[in-house]
Write an enzyme that holds these catalytic residues in place. Structure first.
Site, mmCIF file in Angstrom:
data_model
loop_
_atom_site.group_PDB
_atom_site.id
_atom_site.type_symbol
_atom_site.label_atom_id
_atom_site.label_comp_id
_atom_site.label_asym_id
_atom_site.label_seq_id
_atom_site.Cartn_x
_atom_site.Cartn_y
_atom_site.Cartn_z
ATOM 1 N N CYS A 68 0.830 -1.208 0.000
ATOM 2 C CA CYS A 68 0.000 0.000 0.000
ATOM 3 C C CYS A 68 0.863 1.255 0.000
ATOM 4 O O CYS A 68 1.304 1.724 1.050
ATOM 5 C CB CYS A 68 -0.932 -0.018 1.212
ATOM 6 S SG CYS A 68 -1.959 1.455 1.306
ATOM 7 N N CYS B 120 -0.547 4.146 1.987
ATOM 8 C CA CYS B 120 -0.372 4.068 3.443
ATOM 9 C C CYS B 120 1.072 4.361 3.839
ATOM 10 O O CYS B 120 1.320 5.053 4.821
ATOM 11 C CB CYS B 120 -0.709 2.667 3.961
ATOM 12 S SG CYS B 120 -2.132 1.906 3.202
ATOM 13 N N ASP B 121 2.033 3.804 3.130
ATOM 14 C CA ASP B 121 3.422 3.799 3.599
ATOM 15 C C ASP B 121 4.394 4.639 2.757
ATOM 16 O O ASP B 121 5.549 4.812 3.143
ATOM 17 C CB ASP B 121 3.947 2.347 3.630
ATOM 18 C CG ASP B 121 3.083 1.464 4.519
ATOM 19 O OD1 ASP B 121 2.566 1.984 5.518
ATOM 20 O OD2 ASP B 121 2.915 0.273 4.204
#
Ligand code: NAP
Length: 307
Positions: free
Chosen positions: A132, A135-136
């Site tokens: 992801c 997300c990261d």
């Protein structure tokens, strides 16, 4: 006993919730580990009709949720761990032991990202290995990163990561992309993205730092091995459906996707919508469309029961 229980809060589950709530069926919606589903891990959604400027994925699903709540949908948190479809009353068991009973069930539990499946990848999960970028990605500013895959997700992830990373290596096992032309063109012309064609990840390297420091790549045509320094590897190689609790109860294809006919499964009263039954299109708009279909079918079924 409930009239309608819906599993999942992506566009399929939330559209089913909006329709069944508006039909006064007071649906209970089970929200799992990832409220909002996969759209919350994407960047701007540019192809959902009605939003010419695009819309942030999380905002889009939050607005759908608001709409469902406005008409009386109730939301509970939990993971479905088991099901019993042997009687007229459909039963679902949740992770904390709670049992829900309902006349109809709409499964919209979606799909989750797949990983390559090598040991070093598993070991470095969360320490540079991710599926992801949204997300990261921001953790990797001004350092090189890699994305694996050749579909639209890989293109999207690679383009997103160019906002932070010094360089993005895109690793694809063939010599042409599966992605749509518009996305592939953006990637191939991007100055920060380097494409490794006909290449797979042989090993995720950590040089005993216990976080990703590089990748050993293998050219599938020549067998040649090379190493590249990267601080993160994002797997973007597709998805698998969240159907485990229904194994042996509902008909699935060989990849585990629920087999449906106009959202009807092989069990009366059980319907499925969205990615959990769609290995082919997997779009927010098609998920929402099948969510609507499942709601209308559930309503029709309840009518046939006289309820
Ligand atoms: P996908 O289209 O199935 O692509 C998966 C990619 O990963 C393929 O290029 C595949 O290679 C590669 N791959 C699969 N297993 C692999 C493995 N073990 N090792 C290395 N590579 C592997 O999946 P997706 O990109 O997640 O897209 C899924 C669907 O969502 C598609 O319909 C896509 O159009 C849609 N989507 C749309 C958007 C958008 O419109 N904005 C964004 C994201 C996704 P091969 O090509 O060789 O099979």
């Amino acid at each position: 006993m409930e009239k309608v229980v819906i599993i999942g809060t992506g566009p399929a589950g939330l559209t089913a919730a909006i329709y069944t709530a508006r039909a006064n069926l007071k649906p209970v919606v089970i929200e799992g580990m990832q409220p909002g589903g996969q759209l919350t891990t994407t960047t701007d959604v540019e192809n959902f009709p009605g939003f010419p400027e695009g819309m942030d994925g999380t905002t889009l699903v939050m607005k759908m949720r608001e709409q469902a709540e406005r008409f009386g949908a109730r939301f509970i948190r939990g993971e479905v761990t088991g099901a019993d479809f042997s009687g007229k009353v459909l039963k679902l068991t949740l992770d904390e032991g709670q049992v829900l009973e309902s006349s109809t069930l709409i499964i919209a539990s979606g799909a989750r990202a797949k990983y390559i499946g090598i040991e070093s990848e598993e070991k470095l999960m969360g320490r540079g290995v991710s599926a992801c970028a949204t997300c990261d990605g921001a953790l990797y500013r001004d350092v090189p990163v890699a994305v694996v895959g050749g579909g639209d997700t890989a293109m999207e992830e690679a383009l997103f990561l160019t906002r932070f990373a010094s360089k993005v290596s895109l690793i694809h096992r063939r010599n042409e992309f599966r992605a749509s032309k518009i996305m592939a063109d953006r990637v191939t012309t991007h100055p920060k993205i380097e494409i490794h064609w006909d290449t797979v990840v042989d090993e995720v390297l950590d040089v005993s730092r216990n976080e990703v420091t590089g990748l050993r790549l293998k050219n599938v045509k020549t067998g040649a091995l090379t190493e590249i320094p990267v601080m993160a590897m994002f797997a973007a190689i597709g998805h698998e459906p969240n159907t485990r609790p229904f194994k042996g109860l509902l008909t699935m294809n060989e990849a585990g996707y629920l087999v449906t006919n106009h959202t009807l499964t092989n069990v009366a009263g059980v319907f499925a919508a969205g990615d959990v039954q769609d290995p082919h299109y997997r779009q927010a708009i098609t998920a929402a469309g099948t969510g609507c279909m499942a709601a209308l079918e559930a309503e029709r079924y309840l009518g046939s029961l006289g309820g």
